[in-house]
Design an enzyme around this catalytic site. Structure first.
Site, mmCIF file in Angstrom:
data_model
loop_
_atom_site.group_PDB
_atom_site.id
_atom_site.type_symbol
_atom_site.label_atom_id
_atom_site.label_comp_id
_atom_site.label_asym_id
_atom_site.label_seq_id
_atom_site.Cartn_x
_atom_site.Cartn_y
_atom_site.Cartn_z
ATOM 1 N N ASN A 25 0.805 -1.233 0.000
ATOM 2 C CA ASN A 25 0.000 0.000 0.000
ATOM 3 C C ASN A 25 0.836 1.282 0.000
ATOM 4 O OD1 ASN A 25 0.666 -0.665 2.706
ATOM 5 N ND2 ASN A 25 -0.918 0.730 3.418
ATOM 6 N N GLY B 215 1.979 -6.195 7.237
ATOM 7 C CA GLY B 215 1.039 -6.789 6.292
ATOM 8 C C GLY B 215 -0.259 -7.128 6.993
ATOM 9 N N THR C 75 -1.740 -13.078 7.770
ATOM 10 C CA THR C 75 -0.353 -13.424 7.444
ATOM 11 C C THR C 75 0.523 -13.318 8.693
ATOM 12 O OG1 THR C 75 -0.773 -12.253 5.364
ATOM 13 C CG2 THR C 75 1.457 -13.049 5.729
ATOM 14 N N GLU D 153 3.424 -5.464 12.280
ATOM 15 C CA GLU D 153 2.564 -4.287 12.060
ATOM 16 C C GLU D 153 1.440 -4.749 11.153
ATOM 17 O OE1 GLU D 153 2.852 -1.454 13.524
ATOM 18 O OE2 GLU D 153 4.768 -1.891 14.465
ATOM 19 N N CYS E 219 -3.232 1.528 6.230
ATOM 20 C CA CYS E 219 -3.638 0.783 7.433
ATOM 21 C C CYS E 219 -4.255 1.713 8.468
ATOM 22 C CB CYS E 219 -2.440 0.060 8.014
ATOM 23 S SG CYS E 219 -1.058 1.166 8.346
ATOM 24 N N GLU F 179 7.188 0.260 16.021
ATOM 25 C CA GLU F 179 8.265 0.777 15.195
ATOM 26 C C GLU F 179 8.469 2.245 15.544
ATOM 27 O OE1 GLU F 179 6.844 -0.137 11.186
ATOM 28 O OE2 GLU F 179 8.042 -1.964 11.235
HETATM 29 P P1 NAD Z 1 0.016 -9.438 3.105
HETATM 30 O O1 NAD Z 1 0.015 -9.920 4.500
HETATM 31 O O2 NAD Z 1 -0.681 -10.232 2.072
HETATM 32 O O3 NAD Z 1 1.517 -9.310 2.559
HETATM 33 C C1 NAD Z 1 2.468 -8.465 3.172
HETATM 34 C C2 NAD Z 1 3.852 -8.936 2.767
HETATM 35 O O4 NAD Z 1 4.063 -10.232 3.314
HETATM 36 C C3 NAD Z 1 4.050 -9.084 1.264
HETATM 37 O O5 NAD Z 1 5.383 -8.760 0.935
HETATM 38 C C4 NAD Z 1 3.811 -10.567 1.045
HETATM 39 O O6 NAD Z 1 4.451 -11.073 -0.091
HETATM 40 C C5 NAD Z 1 4.414 -11.146 2.313
HETATM 41 N N1 NAD Z 1 3.881 -12.456 2.721
HETATM 42 C C6 NAD Z 1 2.668 -12.989 2.454
HETATM 43 N N2 NAD Z 1 2.571 -14.216 3.011
HETATM 44 C C7 NAD Z 1 3.727 -14.438 3.680
HETATM 45 C C8 NAD Z 1 4.239 -15.507 4.474
HETATM 46 N N3 NAD Z 1 3.522 -16.606 4.705
HETATM 47 N N4 NAD Z 1 5.457 -15.392 5.014
HETATM 48 C C9 NAD Z 1 6.194 -14.286 4.813
HETATM 49 N N5 NAD Z 1 5.783 -13.237 4.052
HETATM 50 C C10 NAD Z 1 4.565 -13.316 3.503
HETATM 51 O O7 NAD Z 1 -0.491 -7.950 3.143
HETATM 52 P P2 NAD Z 1 -0.783 -6.980 1.917
HETATM 53 O O8 NAD Z 1 -2.066 -7.392 1.267
HETATM 54 O O9 NAD Z 1 0.445 -6.855 1.092
HETATM 55 O O10 NAD Z 1 -0.970 -5.582 2.675
HETATM 56 C C11 NAD Z 1 -2.173 -5.151 3.210
HETATM 57 C C12 NAD Z 1 -2.201 -5.364 4.704
HETATM 58 O O11 NAD Z 1 -1.102 -4.720 5.329
HETATM 59 C C13 NAD Z 1 -3.436 -4.760 5.353
HETATM 60 O O12 NAD Z 1 -3.948 -5.670 6.283
HETATM 61 C C14 NAD Z 1 -2.905 -3.526 6.048
HETATM 62 O O13 NAD Z 1 -3.657 -3.091 7.146
HETATM 63 C C15 NAD Z 1 -1.555 -3.986 6.456
HETATM 64 N N6 NAD Z 1 -0.692 -2.847 6.747
HETATM 65 C C16 NAD Z 1 -0.349 -2.591 8.042
HETATM 66 C C17 NAD Z 1 0.450 -1.497 8.347
HETATM 67 C C18 NAD Z 1 0.870 -1.173 9.755
HETATM 68 O O14 NAD Z 1 1.803 -0.419 9.911
HETATM 69 N N7 NAD Z 1 0.224 -1.714 10.772
HETATM 70 C C19 NAD Z 1 0.891 -0.674 7.313
HETATM 71 C C20 NAD Z 1 0.509 -0.965 6.009
HETATM 72 C C21 NAD Z 1 -0.276 -2.057 5.732
#
Ligand code: NAD
Length: 482
Positions: free
Chosen positions: A150, A226, A230, A248, A282, A461
């Site tokens: 994002n 993420g 996950t 996060e 997020c 963080e």
């Molecule tokens: P996601 O969990 O699908 O993926 C995030 C990252 O993790 C990607 O690089 C992905 O390739 C990797 N990944 C996926 N499965 C994995 C595994 N089993 N092991 C290791 N790595 C893995 O998330 P997304 O769809 O890319 O992002 C959206 C999410 O991120 C939303 O839920 C959003 O709220 C969250 N987010 C949180 C913050 C925060 O600071 N709290 C900031 C931005 C986004």
């Protein structure tokens, strides 16, 4: 069509198994590049380069490390325009947003942690007449940084910068959905003089290379941003290894609008807080609770402003709302709009996809959508949608507002809109979110702790919290002679 490469040992290298994923431009729905689908052999190369680089990097005087990171920040600033163009094309976000927020913040991340590396101090605890303790804060070694799509370069660098500043070597994985600016960062690392092997940038699927990074025995800590599902899977896998883990995760952020708020400012700011980056931050507000006495007035003003926002080609200079990042995310948001209706919501504005003419005819565009009439238990009020959909609901008093705000399993961020300073303090104290903004949103000081409670994550963080995460504290106790 551009084919990206992994960045390993200071060089761009094709994936060892020659496997690639398509990179799709969300504004057009067309494949416009190839991304390495990295595997074990790529990780092995990155780990062995990091092992060789670690002694030099961890023992380098902090000032010298800081100089390199600062140079990297300046190079990001110099390359603002190509980076912003790439971020907009890769993610679908408006070019203006990438120029004003994403890329400048990536530079700030390196500037901030360059300074932090030279100012990070440890504690000592005196036992008068008996002994002195001091705490060493040493780099952990090789660490993994995994980031989402994002805010691609913004969040990628938010992890890498403190990890490097603390003297670690980093194996980093950007989202496979938005890999472009991370790949460009590798080029800038070479120009900045970052020693070979200190940073590896590996592309590919989360379930494949992401999981391999997490599970590699030589990777001693994982900083992950993420989704909560996950995050839970990673935490489950890593529990027996006792690796340091920072998570996060997602949010379902409440905004509490009180009758005594600065009305016009609140409406303006909440439109931004709800729909910036197509609602894919997020921290975006997703549940707006309004004191009943101003509910209808707020609703009318909010809807009037939101209806003026229409998604358009993100590369257009005038675009203020772009495309949803992927077909999967587009389908997910549309399915939640349908679910909201099934759950009994009234759609006040939006609620549909948008056709954008010209090159964007096949792109993933959704109108900013506002609904009302859903109880707190509704799935649309409980589950993270991560798109341009917000719910409105009225409340009668502070206690009810607080109960609604705290009524989900998430706890990332909240916003309070009131001119009553006592109420602001009281509610801020009782609300279960890691970040509380009063009369503002996304107003960031990089020194502050950043992160969430409950399903929104583990650890914080930012500032010292990040430097602490990326170092191992060791207490040394020296007993005086009798
Ligand atoms: P996601 O969990 O699908 O993926 C995030 C990252 O993790 C990607 O690089 C992905 O390739 C990797 N990944 C996926 N499965 C994995 C595994 N089993 N092991 C290791 N790595 C893995 O998330 P997304 O769809 O890319 O992002 C959206 C999410 O991120 C939303 O839920 C959003 O709220 C969250 N987010 C949180 C913050 C925060 O600071 N709290 C900031 C931005 C986004």
């Amino acid at each position: 069509m551009e084919t990206l490469a992994n960045f390993i040992n200071g060089e761009f290298i094709a994936p060892q198994e020659n496997s690639y994923l398509d990179n799709i431009e969300p504004a057009t729905g067309a494949v416009y590049g190839q991304v390495p689908n990295s595997g074990e052999a790529d990780l092995d190369l990155a780990i062995s380069a990091a092992e060789s680089a670690l002694p030099l990097w961890r023992n380098m005087p902090a000032e010298q490390r800081a100089d390199i990171l600062y140079k990297l920040a300046l190079l990001i600033e110099e390359n603002l325009e190509p980076l912003a163009q790439a971020e907009s094309q890769d993610n679908g976000k408006p070019l203006s947003l990438a120029r004003m927020v994403d890329i400048p913040r990536a530079a700030s991340n390196f500037k901030f942690f360059a300074q932090a590396s030279s100012q990070f101090a440890s504690q000592s605890h005196a036992m008068p007449g008996d002994a002195i303790n001091y705490t060493l804060r040493q780099p952990i070694g090789i660490v993994g940084c995994i980031s989402p799509w994002n805010l691609p370069l913004y969040l990628f660098t938010w992890k890498i910068a403190p990890a490097l500043a603390a003297g670690n070597c980093v194996i980093a994985k950007p989202s496979e959905v938005t890999p472009k600016t991370a790949a460009m960062l590798g080029e800038l690392c070479i120009q900045a003089g970052l020693p070979k092997g200190v940073l590896a940038i590996l592309h590919g699927e989360g379930g494949n290379i992401g999981s391999l990074i997490c599970n590699h025995p030589k990777v001693k800590a994982i900083s992950f941003t993420g989704g909560s599902v996950t995050g839970a899977a990673i935490a489950t896998q890593l529990a027996p290894t006792f690796k340091k883990l920072s998570l996060e995760l997602g949010g379902k952020n409440p905004a509490l609008v009180f009758a005594d708020c600065d009305f016009d400012k609140t409406v303006d700011e909440l439109v931004r807080a709800s729909f910036a980056n197509q609602g894919q931050i997020c921290l975006c507000a997703s549940r707006i609770y309004i004191e009943r006495s101003i509910y209808e007035k707020f609703k009318a003003a909010f809807i009037a402003k939101v209806s003026m926002v229409s998604p358009s080609d993100p590369l257009d200079e005038t675009s203020r709302m772009g495309a949803i990042v992927s077909q999967a995310q587009y389908n997910k948001v549309l399915s939640y709009i349908e679910l909201a209706k099934e759950e009994g919501a009234t759609v006040l504005t939006g609620g549909h996809s948008v056709d954008v003419e010209g090159r964007c005819q096949q792109g993933y565009f959704i109108a900013p959508t506002v609904v009302e009439g859903l109880p707190i238990e509704a799935r649309c009020n409980q589950e993270e949608i991560f798109g341009p959909l917000v719910t409105l609901e009225a409340f009668d008093d502070d206690e009810q507002a607080l109960a609604l705000a705290n009524g989900t399993n998430y706890g990332l961020a909240s916003t309070l809109w009131t001119e009553n300073i006592n109420r602001a303090h009281r509610i801020a104290e009782q609300i279960n979110t890691g970040i509380v903004w009063v009369n503002c949103w996304l107003h960031r000081d990089l020194r502050t702790p950043f992160g969430g409670m409950k399903a929104s994550g583990l650890g914080r963080e930012g500032g010292e919290e990040a430097m602490r995460f990326f170092t191992e504290p060791k207490n040394v106790c020296i007993k005086y002679n009798d």
